[in-house]
Design a protein around this motif. Structure first.
Motif, PDB file in Angstrom:
ATOM      1  N   GLY A  93      90.684 114.391  83.003  1.00  0.00           N
ATOM      2  CA  GLY A  93      92.402 115.597  83.167  1.00  0.00           C
ATOM      3  C   GLY A  93      92.248 115.876  81.759  1.00  0.00           C
ATOM      4  O   GLY A  93      92.309 117.255  82.315  1.00  0.00           O
ATOM      5  N   LEU A  94      91.636 115.880  80.673  1.00  0.00           N
ATOM      6  CA  LEU A  94      91.879 116.509  79.470  1.00  0.00           C
ATOM      7  C   LEU A  94      91.132 117.647  79.644  1.00  0.00           C
ATOM      8  O   LEU A  94      91.460 118.744  79.244  1.00  0.00           O
ATOM      9  CB  LEU A  94      91.529 115.345  78.496  1.00  0.00           C
ATOM     10  N   GLU A  95      89.925 117.525  79.994  1.00  0.00           N
ATOM     11  CA  GLU A  95      89.043 118.862  80.083  1.00  0.00           C
ATOM     12  C   GLU A  95      90.166 119.784  81.729  1.00  0.00           C
ATOM     13  O   GLU A  95      89.686 121.030  81.734  1.00  0.00           O
ATOM     14  CB  GLU A  95      87.585 118.919  81.029  1.00  0.00           C
ATOM     15  N   ARG A  96      90.268 119.268  82.173  1.00  0.00           N
ATOM     16  CA  ARG A  96      91.202 120.242  83.152  1.00  0.00           C
ATOM     17  C   ARG A  96      92.311 120.862  82.686  1.00  0.00           C
ATOM     18  O   ARG A  96      92.670 122.074  82.707  1.00  0.00           O
ATOM     19  CB  ARG A  96      91.346 119.590  84.895  1.00  0.00           C
ATOM     20  N   ALA A  97      93.298 120.025  82.106  1.00  0.00           N
ATOM     21  CA  ALA A  97      94.065 120.467  80.815  1.00  0.00           C
ATOM     22  C   ALA A  97      93.890 121.839  80.123  1.00  0.00           C
ATOM     23  O   ALA A  97      94.273 122.453  80.113  1.00  0.00           O
ATOM     24  CB  ALA A  97      94.871 119.261  80.182  1.00  0.00           C
ATOM     25  N   ASP A  98      92.271 121.103  78.756  1.00  0.00           N
ATOM     26  CA  ASP A  98      92.386 122.747  78.991  1.00  0.00           C
ATOM     27  C   ASP A  98      91.185 123.652  79.152  1.00  0.00           C
ATOM     28  O   ASP A  98      91.937 124.620  79.226  1.00  0.00           O
ATOM     29  CB  ASP A  98      90.642 122.270  78.314  1.00  0.00           C
ATOM     30  N   THR A  99      91.624 124.051  80.549  1.00  0.00           N
ATOM     31  CA  THR A  99      90.875 124.946  81.551  1.00  0.00           C
ATOM     32  C   THR A  99      92.211 125.984  81.825  1.00  0.00           C
ATOM     33  O   THR A  99      92.860 126.577  81.498  1.00  0.00           O
ATOM     34  CB  THR A  99      90.283 124.668  83.121  1.00  0.00           C
ATOM     35  N   ARG A 157      97.841 116.219  76.496  1.00  0.00           N
ATOM     36  CA  ARG A 157      97.758 116.657  75.025  1.00  0.00           C
ATOM     37  C   ARG A 157      99.029 117.946  74.903  1.00  0.00           C
ATOM     38  O   ARG A 157      99.273 118.955  75.904  1.00  0.00           O
ATOM     39  CB  ARG A 157      96.121 117.659  75.640  1.00  0.00           C
ATOM     40  N   MET A 158      98.972 118.083  73.383  1.00  0.00           N
ATOM     41  CA  MET A 158     100.174 119.930  73.413  1.00  0.00           C
ATOM     42  C   MET A 158      98.573 120.549  72.580  1.00  0.00           C
ATOM     43  O   MET A 158      98.325 119.805  71.919  1.00  0.00           O
ATOM     44  CB  MET A 158     100.891 118.656  71.841  1.00  0.00           C
ATOM     45  N   ILE A 228     100.166 117.664  85.878  1.00  0.00           N
ATOM     46  CA  ILE A 228     101.432 118.007  85.370  1.00  0.00           C
ATOM     47  C   ILE A 228     101.196 118.997  84.183  1.00  0.00           C
ATOM     48  O   ILE A 228     100.096 119.142  83.432  1.00  0.00           O
ATOM     49  CB  ILE A 228     102.265 117.074  85.308  1.00  0.00           C
ATOM     50  N   THR A 229     102.414 120.388  84.176  1.00  0.00           N
ATOM     51  CA  THR A 229     102.913 120.726  83.092  1.00  0.00           C
ATOM     52  C   THR A 229     104.303 120.631  82.783  1.00  0.00           C
ATOM     53  O   THR A 229     105.009 120.557  83.899  1.00  0.00           O
ATOM     54  CB  THR A 229     102.092 122.400  82.829  1.00  0.00           C
TER      55      THR A 229
END
Length: 238
Positions: A93-99, A157-158, A228-229
């Protein structure tokens, strides 16, 4: 031959002449079959009969009718199965967040900070803890001030730029052992309260789902993962 009398030879000559004419008429009229006005025998006429369709055309017509009357068979789509642990699902999920973030962020350097919470061990699977009604262990992370019994993990992640040249961006991942949650409401924004934050409980405001995926665990439990964002985060004050 005397005048006023017909001799026998003449009579025979006339008779033969008449018979010859009659025979000629019969030959002309009936010698080549029935006259034009004569109706042919039943079953032999083909002028008004509807031609039969060739076997191939008749079979095609039958198949077309069959296809029209039978609805298509639609197979139910089965969710993908995963045996990943909570920590592995968080990393995905955090890899998707980075993307999500870097696909729209401007050029420059960014600082990132990551926080997460899981019910149970991070190396355990999401369904290692069964769902329990009114499970207060899920209250550490609440959505619109309500906790959800099926929540098994939440991480975010911020992203901030040095010197705060741009607003901090927030991307999170919520994992539920359920196929439906309050986050499914279309076009809905919501708040997330995250109590385990090191500096005290935080409110993430203006959150929305940007992606969701349905899964199943290897044990057969439903699993729904939300990306989510959120617009802003601030501390909870008494």
């Amino acid at each position: 031959m005397e005048k006023g009398h017909v001799e026998l030879g003449e009579i025979l000559f006339v008779a033969l002449l008449v018979m010859g004419l009659a025979a000629a008429v019969i030959l002309l009229v009936g010698g080549n079959g029935a006259p034009a006005s004569q109706t042919t025998e039943p079953g032999n006429t083909t002028q008004n009969a509807t031609p039969e369709a060739p076997p191939a055309q008749a079979e095609s017509a039958a198949n077309a009718t069959s296809n029209q009357t039978q609805p298509p068979v639609i197979e139910a789509q089965q969710p993908n199965v995963t045996n990943k642990s909570m920590d592995q699902l968080f990393q995905d999920g955090l890899e998707r967040a980075d993307t999500w973030f870097y696909s729209s962020a401007g050029s420059g350097n960014y600082d990132t900070k990551t926080y997460g919470w899981a019910m149970g061990l991070a190396n355990g699977t999401p369904d290692s803890i069964p769902i329990k009604e009114n499970d207060l262990r899920a209250a550490d992370v609440r959505f619109d001030r309500r906790y959800v019994d099926s929540l098994r993990g939440f991480t975010f992640r911020m992203y901030s730029s040095p010197g705060f040249a741009a607003p901090t961006k927030l991307y999170g991942i919520a994992i539920f052992t359920s196929n439906s949650t309050p986050l499914d409401a279309a076009n809905k924004t919501f708040d997330v309260q995250y109590d385990p934050y090191p500096g005290g409980p935080q409110i993430m405001e203006g959150c929305r789902v940007i992606n969701s995926s349905a899964w199943a665990t290897s044990g057969g439990s439903p699993l729904t993962i939300y990306d989510i964002t959120c617009k802003i985060m601030y501390g909870v004050y008494p």
